[in-house]
Design an enzyme around this catalytic site. Structure first.
Site, PDB file in Angstrom:
ATOM      1  N   TYR A 234      -2.502  -0.194  10.172  1.00  0.00           N
ATOM      2  CA  TYR A 234      -2.534  -0.645   8.771  1.00  0.00           C
ATOM      3  C   TYR A 234      -1.234  -0.264   8.068  1.00  0.00           C
ATOM      4  O   TYR A 234      -0.600  -1.096   7.406  1.00  0.00           O
ATOM      5  CB  TYR A 234      -3.728  -0.021   8.048  1.00  0.00           C
ATOM      6  CG  TYR A 234      -3.821  -0.426   6.590  1.00  0.00           C
ATOM      7  CD1 TYR A 234      -4.284  -1.687   6.238  1.00  0.00           C
ATOM      8  CD2 TYR A 234      -3.449   0.460   5.579  1.00  0.00           C
ATOM      9  CE1 TYR A 234      -4.365  -2.067   4.905  1.00  0.00           C
ATOM     10  CE2 TYR A 234      -3.536   0.091   4.247  1.00  0.00           C
ATOM     11  CZ  TYR A 234      -3.992  -1.174   3.915  1.00  0.00           C
ATOM     12  OH  TYR A 234      -4.060  -1.548   2.594  1.00  0.00           O
TER      13      TYR A 234
ATOM     14  N   SER B 195       0.853  -1.198   0.000  1.00  0.00           N
ATOM     15  CA  SER B 195       0.000   0.000   0.000  1.00  0.00           C
ATOM     16  C   SER B 195       0.881   1.237   0.000  1.00  0.00           C
ATOM     17  O   SER B 195       1.977   1.236   0.584  1.00  0.00           O
ATOM     18  CB  SER B 195      -0.894   0.021   1.240  1.00  0.00           C
ATOM     19  OG  SER B 195      -1.622   1.233   1.312  1.00  0.00           O
TER      20      SER B 195
END
Length: 270
Positions: free
Chosen positions: A143, A130
Site C-alpha cells: 500500500y 496517503s
C-alpha cells in the site's frame, strides 16, 4: 460560475464527505462508483459508473459530465484500495491489483480528462495519496509503495501540465474514520507462519487506528481550501499531528532510529 467537481470513489468515506461538503459551497458535484445503482439513495450528488481499472468507463463517465455541464473544473482522484500482509506471503496478483487501482487507475483518470482541461486552459487535479506513502510501513508495504509511486509521478506530471493552465496537487491523509478497513485486501493470517503473531497483532492495530481516526469532514474542508487557491502547492498533508510529524521525523532522524521508532509503534521491537 460554480465549479464543476468530479470525484472518483464518491460513494462513501472521504470521497462522499468531500462531495457533500462541496455541495454546501455551491459546487456542482459528480461522484463515481463501480456500482452507482447501489448508492442512489445514500449520496446527495449524482454518481456515474466508473472503474479506474477500466479506461473505457473513465472516458464514458467524463463524456457524460462534460456533455451535461460543458466543463470540468476540479478532479479529485480519490478512488483507492487498501492491502495488508507480509510481503512474502502476499499473492503477486493482489499486489498488481493494488497498483492497478492506486497508481495506474489515477493516471488513467488524468489521461482521460487532460484533453478537456487543455481545451479550457484551466483545471485542477487533486490526487489523494496517503501519509503512508512517505514511509515503508510493516505489513502495509505494498500500500505504501503504490501511494508513494503516485506521489512521485504527480511531482513530475504537474511540471509537464502547468504550461496548459492545469494544476496538479497531492493531498496525503492520515487515518480517518472510513470503511477502508472493511474493503481492503488482507493477506490471510496463516497458521504456523513465521509472521502469524506479529501480523495478527499489527493488523488489529491498523484497524483500530482507522476506527478511531479523524472525521473525513476535515479532509473535505482541506480540499475546498485547496481548490480556492490560485497557486496550489505540490502537496498537502491532512491528519493527526503525530501522523504528519512522523514525516518530519523521518527527514531528521537517522534511518535506523526511525525504523526502531516504527517497530516500537507496531510492537515489533522484541
Amino acid at each position: 460560475m460554480p465549479k464543476v467537481v468530479f470525484i472518483t470513489g464518491g460513494s462513501s468515506g472521504i470521497g462522499k464527505a468531500i462531495g457533500e461538503f462541496l455541495l454546501t459551497k455551491e459546487c456542482i458535484v459528480y461522484g463515481t462508483s463501480r456500482h452507482p445503482e447501489n448508492y442512489s439513495s445514500t449520496t446527495k450528488f449524482p454518481l456515474v459508473a466508473l472503474d479506474v481499472t477500466k479506461p473505457e468507463t473513465i472516458t464514458e463517465a467524463f463524456k457524460q459530465v462534460i456533455d451535461k455541464e460543458g466543463k470540468i473544473d476540479v478532479v479529485v482522484n480519490n478512488a483507492g484500495v487498501g492491502i495488508t500482509g507480509p510481503i512474502e506471503e502476499t499473492p503477486t496478483n493482489e499486489m498488481r491489483k493494488a497498483f492497478d487501482t492506486n497508481f495506474f487507475g489515477p493516471l488513467e483518470v488524468i489521461k482521460a480528462v487532460l484533453p478537456q482541461l487543455r481545451k479550457q486552459k484551466s483545471g485542477h487535479i487533486i490526487n489523494v495519496t496517503s501519509i503512508a506513502a512517505y514511509m515503508g510501513l510493516p505489513y502495509r508495504g505494498i500500500y505504501s509503495a503504490s501511494k508513494a509511486a503516485l506521489e512521485i509521478t504527480i511531482e513530475a506530471y504537474r511540471m509537464e501540465t502547468l504550461q496548459f493552465g492545469v494544476h496538479m496537487t497531492n493531498i496525503a491523509p492520515g487515518d480517518f474514520a472510513t470503511n477502508i478497513a472493511a474493503g481492503r485486501y488482507h493477506a490471510p493470517i496463516l497458521e504456523g507462519s513465521p509472521y502469524e503473531k506479529d501480523y495478527g497483532e499489527t493488523l488489529k492495530t491498523m484497524n483500530d487506528h482507522v476506527q478511531s481516526g479523524g472525521d473525513p469532514l476535515e479532509m473535505a474542508k482541506a480540499v475546498y481550501k485547496i481548490i480556492q487557491t490560485n497557486k496550489p502547492a505540490v502537496r498537502y498533508r491532512e491528519g493527526a499531528f503525530i501522523q504528519r510529524f512522523s514525516i518530519v521525523l523521518k527527514k531528521i532522524l537517522p534511518s535506523k532510529t526511525y525504523e526502531k521508532m516504527l517497530m516500537k509503534h507496531y510492537h515489533l521491537d522484541k
